[in-house]
Design a protein around this motif. Structure first.
Motif: not given
Lengths: 318, 275
Positions: A10-15, A114-122, A126-129, A133-136
């Motif tokens: 998986w590629k990196g992010s957040w340092g 699983i934590d709803p807030k963390n999943y939706a916001e982070v 990140w994965h959708a971004e 395209f079609p997979l996201n």
């Protein structure tokens, strides 16, 4: 010497060199052992030779995907970070890896998936971004379903759901595990003396995401930052073995730091300014057209019929 | 349960002494119990014996369904029901009985880590061999597991359980392993335990801890249980210090105590002994 094996992760992010725990473990181990690898940092698990990430593709023995199998494979190629360990230290390695898998992994999955807030916001964000395209559209939610299933089966609790009860249960195990790791590490630089081994790679893989990814609900993170020796342990590994990730961060530190504090307000402020200017301009133009167009048409019409009003208009414009 | 309620319960637990009529529930010993459940049950019994706390063993065909967590064994003490070794250790500590208080921080961390090693590798390997090796599952596991029930319930329950275990193996990445690889894992785990034990009488100094109880429970059960093949037993037998460790604990905590206590509180009669 044969061409180096290829590693897909998986590629990196957040340092971080990678956002995924298993990928981080393998990357860290490869750096510790000094393995020459051709690393492909990708964000589409379907492009990996095994269909999941991380995956090691070797010339002779095919492909492997679990971190433990990849490490065994690297060891077979004579890249062994545990060469200096005594038999008892090898036994301790095995024991502490079990501790991580049983106690910390479920909580980590909970915090990220699983934590709803963390999943939706982070996590989903990140994965959708980053997934193409079609997979996201469906891959993030499919991954979440898999992770939830995994935690349920690991805990033997088929009705486990996001909520206070599950969180308390999983997090109390995880906090205990972090305390134990911190006690075991003590003031040492690495778990076994001065050079890193596979256990260090595992601990790094589990803790670094918690340390670096900014999560909205962050109980685990708060506890981890309180354990100073573990946080310095992770940042040491990051700066010693993944200097390029750090440079990337140092490369534009100003923007990063400022964004850190004003991250939420800054873009909205600009957008608001731009919008208000646009609205004002539109209103002025509209007014001008409402009166002006009539006048201009007037001019043209009058220009054809007579000159008296056109001079009046010219006066008005001046 | 809220934090306040939990604190209240542990206070009650601390206030009440260990009663004489504490009971441990497990599945039927002769016809029903499986290797992994037997190992867990023996580990809890060994732990309580090390603490010197009396417990009466009751066999129930529906023990799995009586347990609050769905796992056997569980103990019934006063008006509380507690299942699984980890929770039972916490429970007895709240009552002021503990085996690991003399350890320092690093040792306690290592003890917890080795306990997870046993759970993660030995217990999972036992489950794998029981339910995922089709030979063992068909000849031993399914008939034993469903022995108290009549047709067609016996088949339904056994296949349901097998399905559940296989899904778990899938989730933790064991589904792709062959039987040989699982034996290899058991061997690796025993190797680690044997290295850690060395020539000491117990894993940490001269005092037994809950880790000793857990290791004894699993190894002794593996050594005394007959499966379709002897390979699992052979893997353990190749570590002589683990063998003598099991023998030592059996003699100290099971044979001598059974001889002393004629009250009938402890009815421990396992199959073939190690001697």
């Amino acid at each position: 010497m044969a061409a180096p094996s290829e590693l897909f992760c998986w590629k990196g992010s957040w340092g971080l060199p990678s956002v995924d725990t298993d990928s981080l473990i393998v990357l860290a181990y490869a750096r510790f052992a000094g393995t020459p690898l051709k690393v492909h940092k990708i964000s589409n698990p379907w492009r990996s030779p095994t269909g999941s990430l991380p995956a090691l593709k070797t010339k002779e023995d095919g492909s492997f995907s679990q971190p433990s199998k990849i490490i065994i494979q690297l060891r077979k190629q004579k890249y062994n970070a545990d060469y200096d360990l005594s038999a008892k230290e090898g036994a301790d390695t095995l024991a502490f890896i079990s501790l991580l898998e049983e106690k910390l992994m479920p909580a980590l999955i909970y915090a990220l998936w699983i934590d709803p807030k963390n999943y939706a916001e982070v996590t989903r964000h990140w994965h959708a971004e980053n997934i193409c395209f079609p997979l996201n559209f469906f891959l993030p939610s499919r991954m979440q379903a898999q992770q939830l299933d995994r935690v349920r089966l690991m805990r033997g609790n088929s009705t486990l759901e996001a909520g206070e009860e599950a969180e308390k249960e999983l997090y109390s195990d995880a906090l205990e595990c972090m305390n134990l790791l911190s006690q075991r590490l003590g003031s040492n630089r690495f778990f076994f003396g001065d050079s890193p081994s596979s256990l260090d790679a595992y601990v790094f893989g589990y803790l670094a995401p918690l340390l670096k990814i900014r999560l909205p609900s962050s109980k685990l993170q708060q506890h981890l930052t309180a354990l100073e020796n573990l946080t310095t342990f992770c940042s040491n590994i990051l700066s010693l073995y993944f200097p390029d990730e750090n440079q990337e961060r140092i490369g534009h530190p100003a923007s990063n730091v400022q964004e850190g504090s004003n991250f939420d307000r800054e873009p909205y402020k600009r957008r608001k300014q731009l919008l208000s200017v646009l609205v004002a301009v539109a209103a002025m133009l509209g007014y001008a057209f409402l009166t002006g167009i009539v006048a201009i048409e007037h001019v043209k019409e009058e220009g054809l019929t007579g000159n008296t009003t056109s001079t009046d208009l010219n006066d008005e414009e001046e | 349960m809220s934090l306040a309620a939990e604190a209240f319960v542990s206070q009650i637990a601390a206030a009440e002494p260990w009663p004489e009529n504490a009971t441990l529930y497990q599945p039927l010993r002769e016809d029903q119990i499986l290797l992994s459940d037997c190992a867990s049950s023996l580990a809890v019994q060994a732990y309580l014996r090390m603490l010197g706390l009396p417990v009466r063993v009751h066999c129930r065909a529906n023990a799995e369904y009586m347990s609050p967590s769905g796992k056997v064994p569980f103990i019934h003490v006063g008006n509380q029901v507690v299942s699984e070794l980890g929770t039972i250790v916490q429970f007895t500590r709240a009552k002021g009985h503990s085996l690991s208080d003399s350890l320092d921080d690093v040792q306690r961390a290592e003890m917890k880590a080795y306990m997870e090693l046993v759970n993660n590798m030995l217990l999972t390997a036992e489950m794998y061999i029981q339910w995922c090796d089709e030979n063992t599952a068909a000849e031993i596991t399914r008939p034993r597991y469903s022995s108290p029930y009549s047709w067609p319930l016996n088949h339904i329950l056994a296949y349901q359980k097998q399905w559940e275990v296989r899904r778990k193996m899938n989730a933790i990445g064991w589904a792709g392993k062959s039987l040989e690889q699982v034996y290899e894992d058991v061997s690796q785990c025993c190797q680690a335990l044997s290295q850690r034990l060395g020539t000491q009488p117990f894993f940490f100094n001269k005092q037994p801890t809950e880790l000793d109880a857990l290791v004894f429970g699993h190894l002794f059960t593996i050594l005394t249980t007959r499966l379709t093949s002897d390979e699992l037993m052979e893997k353990v037998k190749s570590y002589s210090n683990l063998l003598s460790f099991c023998r030592r604990i059996e003699q100290t905590y099971f044979e001598s105590q059974d001889r002393d206590s004629q009250s009938g509180a402890l009815d421990f009669s396992k199959g073939p002994s190690l001697m």
